[in-house]
Motif scaffolding. Structure first.
Motif, PDB file in Angstrom:
ATOM      1  N   VAL A  75      80.427  37.505  21.594  1.00  9.57           N
ATOM      2  CA  VAL A  75      79.028  37.786  21.339  1.00  9.57           C
ATOM      3  C   VAL A  75      77.621  36.850  21.870  1.00  9.57           C
ATOM      4  O   VAL A  75      77.917  36.249  22.204  1.00  9.57           O
ATOM      5  N   LEU A  76      76.748  37.841  22.136  1.00 11.03           N
ATOM      6  CA  LEU A  76      75.741  36.759  23.476  1.00 11.03           C
ATOM      7  C   LEU A  76      75.248  36.207  22.874  1.00 11.03           C
ATOM      8  O   LEU A  76      74.059  37.189  22.451  1.00 11.03           O
ATOM      9  N   CYS A  77      74.438  35.384  22.495  1.00  9.95           N
ATOM     10  CA  CYS A  77      72.938  34.896  21.986  1.00  9.95           C
ATOM     11  C   CYS A  77      72.471  34.657  22.899  1.00  9.95           C
ATOM     12  O   CYS A  77      72.664  33.862  24.095  1.00  9.95           O
ATOM     13  N   SER A  78      70.993  34.663  22.659  1.00 12.26           N
ATOM     14  CA  SER A  78      69.980  33.941  23.124  1.00 12.26           C
ATOM     15  C   SER A  78      69.408  32.642  22.290  1.00 12.26           C
ATOM     16  O   SER A  78      69.426  32.393  21.095  1.00 12.26           O
ATOM     17  N   ASN A  79      68.515  32.195  22.976  1.00  9.92           N
ATOM     18  CA  ASN A  79      68.424  30.739  21.952  1.00  9.92           C
ATOM     19  C   ASN A  79      67.473  30.779  22.482  1.00  9.92           C
ATOM     20  O   ASN A  79      66.302  29.729  23.954  1.00  9.92           O
ATOM     21  N   LEU A  95      63.234  35.488  30.575  1.00 14.23           N
ATOM     22  CA  LEU A  95      64.492  35.267  31.392  1.00 14.23           C
ATOM     23  C   LEU A  95      65.381  34.795  30.516  1.00 14.23           C
ATOM     24  O   LEU A  95      66.667  35.368  30.994  1.00 14.23           O
ATOM     25  N   ARG A  96      65.410  34.489  29.218  1.00 20.16           N
ATOM     26  CA  ARG A  96      66.596  34.343  28.413  1.00 20.16           C
ATOM     27  C   ARG A  96      67.539  35.500  28.333  1.00 20.16           C
ATOM     28  O   ARG A  96      68.634  35.614  28.211  1.00 20.16           O
ATOM     29  N   PHE A  97      66.309  36.649  28.237  1.00 21.79           N
ATOM     30  CA  PHE A  97      67.255  38.206  28.236  1.00 21.79           C
ATOM     31  C   PHE A  97      68.166  37.970  29.574  1.00 21.79           C
ATOM     32  O   PHE A  97      69.140  39.202  29.330  1.00 21.79           O
ATOM     33  N   VAL A  98      66.763  38.122  30.736  1.00 18.78           N
ATOM     34  CA  VAL A  98      68.252  38.573  31.782  1.00 18.78           C
ATOM     35  C   VAL A  98      69.092  37.563  32.266  1.00 18.78           C
ATOM     36  O   VAL A  98      70.378  38.390  32.985  1.00 18.78           O
ATOM     37  N   ASN A  99      69.059  36.898  31.767  1.00 19.25           N
ATOM     38  CA  ASN A  99      70.313  35.596  31.968  1.00 19.25           C
ATOM     39  C   ASN A  99      71.570  36.081  30.693  1.00 19.25           C
ATOM     40  O   ASN A  99      72.653  36.353  31.617  1.00 19.25           O
ATOM     41  N   LEU A 100      71.312  36.571  29.689  1.00 21.17           N
ATOM     42  CA  LEU A 100      72.348  37.175  28.890  1.00 21.17           C
ATOM     43  C   LEU A 100      72.639  38.589  29.492  1.00 21.17           C
ATOM     44  O   LEU A 100      74.140  38.826  29.678  1.00 21.17           O
ATOM     45  N   GLY A 101      71.883  39.599  30.223  1.00 22.06           N
ATOM     46  CA  GLY A 101      72.162  40.157  31.196  1.00 22.06           C
ATOM     47  C   GLY A 101      73.416  40.481  31.923  1.00 22.06           C
ATOM     48  O   GLY A 101      73.849  41.068  32.453  1.00 22.06           O
ATOM     49  N   ILE A 102      72.902  39.364  32.940  1.00 23.54           N
ATOM     50  CA  ILE A 102      73.540  38.687  34.090  1.00 23.54           C
ATOM     51  C   ILE A 102      75.067  38.491  33.338  1.00 23.54           C
ATOM     52  O   ILE A 102      76.452  38.893  34.074  1.00 23.54           O
ATOM     53  N   PRO A 136      73.152  29.326  13.856  1.00 23.04           N
ATOM     54  CA  PRO A 136      71.831  28.134  13.610  1.00 23.04           C
ATOM     55  C   PRO A 136      70.425  29.488  13.411  1.00 23.04           C
ATOM     56  O   PRO A 136      70.619  30.056  14.470  1.00 23.04           O
ATOM     57  N   GLU A 137      69.369  29.162  13.069  1.00 26.10           N
ATOM     58  CA  GLU A 137      67.941  30.044  12.626  1.00 26.10           C
ATOM     59  C   GLU A 137      67.669  30.043  14.238  1.00 26.10           C
ATOM     60  O   GLU A 137      67.190  31.437  14.394  1.00 26.10           O
ATOM     61  N   GLU A 138      67.480  29.431  14.820  1.00 26.16           N
ATOM     62  CA  GLU A 138      67.409  29.424  16.761  1.00 26.16           C
ATOM     63  C   GLU A 138      68.122  30.388  18.159  1.00 26.16           C
ATOM     64  O   GLU A 138      67.742  30.761  18.420  1.00 26.16           O
ATOM     65  N   ILE A 139      69.112  30.119  16.790  1.00 30.76           N
ATOM     66  CA  ILE A 139      70.649  31.046  18.221  1.00 30.76           C
ATOM     67  C   ILE A 139      70.495  32.447  17.391  1.00 30.76           C
ATOM     68  O   ILE A 139      70.674  32.996  15.977  1.00 30.76           O
ATOM     69  N   GLU A 140      70.161  33.891  18.784  1.00 31.37           N
ATOM     70  CA  GLU A 140      70.009  35.380  17.940  1.00 31.37           C
ATOM     71  C   GLU A 140      71.053  35.548  18.989  1.00 31.37           C
ATOM     72  O   GLU A 140      71.330  36.339  19.567  1.00 31.37           O
ATOM     73  N   PRO A 141      71.746  36.827  18.073  1.00 29.14           N
ATOM     74  CA  PRO A 141      73.098  37.566  18.650  1.00 29.14           C
ATOM     75  C   PRO A 141      71.980  38.956  19.136  1.00 29.14           C
ATOM     76  O   PRO A 141      71.343  39.262  19.000  1.00 29.14           O
TER      77      PRO A 141
END
Ligand code: FMN
Lengths: 175, 104
Positions: A75-79, A95-102, A136-141
């Motif tokens: 599960v790849l999560c952004s923060n 960039l947090r989404f770009v980073n997850l894509g990479i 946690p609240e700030e971490i989104e899958p």
């Protein structure tokens, strides 16, 4: 397997054998994650590797896009909060989404080069997955990647024509 | 979800599968608001297949539905890359169902 061969031969797997992954494979996935680049080296993403049978079942319940019974799901999560602190507004917004894509691409290719079938999955209910994983609240899958031994050969892929996707030196130049 | 064999499951196991089914169907309903339209057809077919599977596991068989579904099963992989092809497969299945219903 050479990276280019992995890129060319990887296809999404949606049906898996009932076989668990060896611990070395999980280590390879960890390596893919830890060596993945991130804007300004923010490393703000979080990854949950799920192999527990009951957890997998619950994830599947709330992820209609996840086909078959994979041996593991990453599960790849952004923060958003940490993105802002470590990378600034651009990282928090984009960039947090770009980073997850990479990172996702690294995971897919590492898995495939070890003969592990894989499929990125975005069709899932975010809040439910968040609850199942106790995030946690700030971490989104943001994305799931299913992993396991494919139980059928991959289908061939239809790609767009190169001219529709790639220009040379200037937009629309096709040679 | 393609297994045709009838296995006898305990009531608890079937109940657990029913929970999977309900959550899958409800979550799919939510997905309709944001996901590509063609996913809706795929989720409905999948959901029906799950229901059929549950019936089988409870010891009930509906061969007419099984037969009608076979075309969709074969072409299911088209749902994402060739939604119209998938649509045609659903057509074939529905027509199969009509023929079966009329002949009954
Ligand atoms: C961001 C992203 C989200 C995706 N979500 C799903 C999904 O929810 N379910 C699924 O079965 N496939 C999903 N896929 C897989 C794509 O359908 C697949 O990559 C595409 O059809 C190309 O096929 P290939 O991966 O075999 O080359 C997703 C792929 C990406 C990159």
């Amino acid at each position: 397997m050479k990276v280019i061969d992995a890129v060319k031969s990887r296809r999404s797997t949606r049906s898996f054998e009932q076989r668990t992954l060896p611990p070395e494979m999980i280590q390879e996935i960890e390596n893919a994650i830890l060596h993945s680049p991130s804007g300004s080296n923010a490393q703000e993403s979080h990854f949950v590797i799920v192999q527990d049978e009951q957890q997998l079942r619950l994830i599947k319940r709330f992820a209609p896009g996840l086909s078959g019974d994979p041996a593991a799901v990453v599960v790849l999560c952004s923060n958003a909060t940490e993105s802002l602190i470590r990378g600034g507004i651009d990282t928090a917004e984009v960039l947090r989404f770009v980073n997850l894509g990479i990172a996702a691409a690294y995971i897919l290719l590492i898995a495939h080069s070890n003969d592990i079938g894989n499929c990125p999955v975005r069709s899932f209910h975010r809040e439910s997955i968040k609850k199942v994983l106790g995030l946690p609240e700030e971490i989104e899958p943001e994305l799931l990647i299913s992993l396991g031994y494919a139980d059928m050969p991959p289908r061939s892929k239809t790609s767009k024509k190169v001219l529709e996707v790639i220009s040379y030196d200037q937009y629309g130049n096709n040679h | 979800m393609t297994s045709m064999e009838t296995t006898t499951k305990t009531a608890d196991q079937i109940l657990e599968q029913l929970r999977d089914y309900v959550a899958y169907t409800l979550t799919s309903a939510k997905g309709l608001y944001r996901e590509p339209h063609s996913y809706g057809a795929m989720r409905m077919v999948d959901s029906m297949e799950r229901a059929l599977h549950l019936l089988q596991e409870a010891g009930i068989k509906d061969e007419a539905l099984e037969l009608a579904l076979s075309a969709v099963r074969k072409e299911r992989w088209r749902a994402m890359t060739d939604p119209q092809g998938f649509g045609r497969a659903i057509d074939d299945s529905v027509l199969g169902l009509v023929v079966l219903s009329i002949n009954k």
